[in-house]
Scaffold this motif. Structure first.
Motif, PDB file in Angstrom:
ATOM      1  N   HIS A  90      57.262 -46.315 -31.348  1.00  0.00           N
ATOM      2  CA  HIS A  90      57.792 -47.022 -32.644  1.00  0.00           C
ATOM      3  C   HIS A  90      57.898 -45.984 -33.641  1.00  0.00           C
ATOM      4  O   HIS A  90      58.705 -46.353 -34.642  1.00  0.00           O
ATOM      5  CB  HIS A  90      57.100 -48.593 -32.671  1.00  0.00           C
ATOM      6  CG  HIS A  90      57.493 -48.815 -33.468  1.00  0.00           C
ATOM      7  ND1 HIS A  90      59.313 -50.121 -33.558  1.00  0.00           N
ATOM      8  CD2 HIS A  90      56.662 -49.737 -34.379  1.00  0.00           C
ATOM      9  CE1 HIS A  90      58.929 -51.205 -34.165  1.00  0.00           C
ATOM     10  NE2 HIS A  90      58.031 -50.893 -35.055  1.00  0.00           N
ATOM     11  N   LYS A  91      56.966 -45.703 -33.799  1.00  0.00           N
ATOM     12  CA  LYS A  91      56.962 -44.752 -35.440  1.00  0.00           C
ATOM     13  C   LYS A  91      57.049 -43.548 -35.235  1.00  0.00           C
ATOM     14  O   LYS A  91      58.108 -43.336 -36.083  1.00  0.00           O
ATOM     15  CB  LYS A  91      54.609 -44.329 -35.095  1.00  0.00           C
ATOM     16  CG  LYS A  91      53.766 -45.493 -35.142  1.00  0.00           C
ATOM     17  CD  LYS A  91      52.516 -44.315 -35.195  1.00  0.00           C
ATOM     18  CE  LYS A  91      51.125 -45.314 -34.437  1.00  0.00           C
ATOM     19  NZ  LYS A  91      50.306 -44.065 -34.459  1.00  0.00           N
ATOM     20  N   TYR A  92      57.694 -43.213 -34.303  1.00  0.00           N
ATOM     21  CA  TYR A  92      58.568 -42.350 -34.015  1.00  0.00           C
ATOM     22  C   TYR A  92      60.032 -42.771 -34.245  1.00  0.00           C
ATOM     23  O   TYR A  92      60.996 -41.949 -35.170  1.00  0.00           O
ATOM     24  CB  TYR A  92      58.938 -41.628 -32.591  1.00  0.00           C
ATOM     25  CG  TYR A  92      59.819 -40.326 -33.067  1.00  0.00           C
ATOM     26  CD1 TYR A  92      59.157 -39.149 -34.059  1.00  0.00           C
ATOM     27  CD2 TYR A  92      61.443 -40.213 -32.304  1.00  0.00           C
ATOM     28  CE1 TYR A  92      60.311 -38.201 -33.389  1.00  0.00           C
ATOM     29  CE2 TYR A  92      62.146 -38.692 -32.184  1.00  0.00           C
ATOM     30  CZ  TYR A  92      61.434 -38.184 -33.171  1.00  0.00           C
ATOM     31  OH  TYR A  92      62.707 -36.821 -33.093  1.00  0.00           O
ATOM     32  N   PHE A  93      60.569 -43.741 -33.662  1.00  0.00           N
ATOM     33  CA  PHE A  93      61.676 -44.292 -34.507  1.00  0.00           C
ATOM     34  C   PHE A  93      61.913 -44.341 -35.377  1.00  0.00           C
ATOM     35  O   PHE A  93      63.020 -44.749 -36.591  1.00  0.00           O
ATOM     36  CB  PHE A  93      61.586 -45.740 -33.212  1.00  0.00           C
ATOM     37  CG  PHE A  93      63.147 -46.758 -34.435  1.00  0.00           C
ATOM     38  CD1 PHE A  93      64.578 -46.274 -33.560  1.00  0.00           C
ATOM     39  CD2 PHE A  93      63.031 -47.499 -34.727  1.00  0.00           C
ATOM     40  CE1 PHE A  93      65.701 -46.975 -33.815  1.00  0.00           C
ATOM     41  CE2 PHE A  93      64.382 -48.862 -34.411  1.00  0.00           C
ATOM     42  CZ  PHE A  93      65.586 -48.253 -34.620  1.00  0.00           C
ATOM     43  N   GLU A  94      61.048 -45.253 -36.638  1.00  0.00           N
ATOM     44  CA  GLU A  94      61.008 -45.721 -38.021  1.00  0.00           C
ATOM     45  C   GLU A  94      60.724 -44.357 -39.124  1.00  0.00           C
ATOM     46  O   GLU A  94      61.699 -44.530 -39.238  1.00  0.00           O
ATOM     47  CB  GLU A  94      59.560 -46.517 -38.252  1.00  0.00           C
ATOM     48  CG  GLU A  94      59.566 -48.061 -37.768  1.00  0.00           C
ATOM     49  CD  GLU A  94      60.379 -48.777 -37.594  1.00  0.00           C
ATOM     50  OE1 GLU A  94      60.682 -48.350 -39.564  1.00  0.00           O
ATOM     51  OE2 GLU A  94      61.203 -49.652 -37.036  1.00  0.00           O
TER      52      GLU A  94
END
Length: 195
Positions: A90-94
């Motif tokens: 999720h962090k990478y997606f953001e």
């Protein structure tokens, strides 16, 4: 920017459909690929090794086949693995999302509904196919037995349950027809983004 969640059970053809959107120059984030990359990070591999008691290989990476046998036969183990991997995805997606400029993006992931993530997206697309076809596809793709595929199918929600939640459904049996369904949705999402 419109965010579209693309999901479907194992062997449904999510990746094929995602590629069709990519061919139309739509940015696609593939959560499963990013999860595998994150699993290969030394700190994550050692954490997973510790939690599941799996020895690391000579490159200090987790044996993914051994891990799959554990987590696809034990709901609690799968939940534990997801709790380690998914926050990092999720962090990478953001970060990835902040760099996109297209009218809409696709986020491809197997467990959008199971993880109660549908509300993160403006719309969701479910890719479906008959279960016997899905099993054959995965056996061929991963060179595994039908029993191995069936245990993975059982670890996911049924297609009927997902159909109730999806905004759009793509039936992926015939590639030409699938392409036509993708083209129609592409035009629809472009028209949404114009408003």
């Amino acid at each position: 920017m419109i965010k579209i969640g693309l999901t479907g059970g194992i062997g449904s053809g999510k990746t094929t459909v995602a590629q069709m959107f990519k061919d139309k120059k739509v940015p696609v984030f593939t959560a499963d690929i990013e999860a595998k990359k994150i699993l290969d990070r030394p700190e994550v591999s050692s954490e997973v090794s510790r939690v599941f008691g799996i020895k690391l290989n000579s490159e200090n990476l987790i044996n993914k086949a051994e891990l799959a046998k554990i987590v696809f036969n034990d709901d609690k183990a799968l939940e534990r693995l997801n709790s380690i991997i998914h926050p990092e995805v999720h962090k990478y997606f953001e970060r990835w999302l902040s760099m996109q400029t297209a009218p809409y993006i696709i986020y491809e992931a197997a467990i959008i509904f199971e993880k109660n993530r549908a509300s993160d997206f403006d719309y969701t697309i479910l890719v479906t196919a008959p279960e016997d076809l899905r099993i054959k596809r995965v056996m061929k793709r991963d060179d595994i037995t039908s029993a191995d595929v069936e245990s993975r199918v059982k670890a996911q929600w049924s297609e009927s349950k997902k159909k109730e939640l999806a905004d759009f459904i793509i039936e992926n049996i015939n590639l030409k027809e699938t392409q036509q369904q993708v083209s129609k949705l592409h035009e629809k999402f472009l028209s949404f983004s114009d408003k």
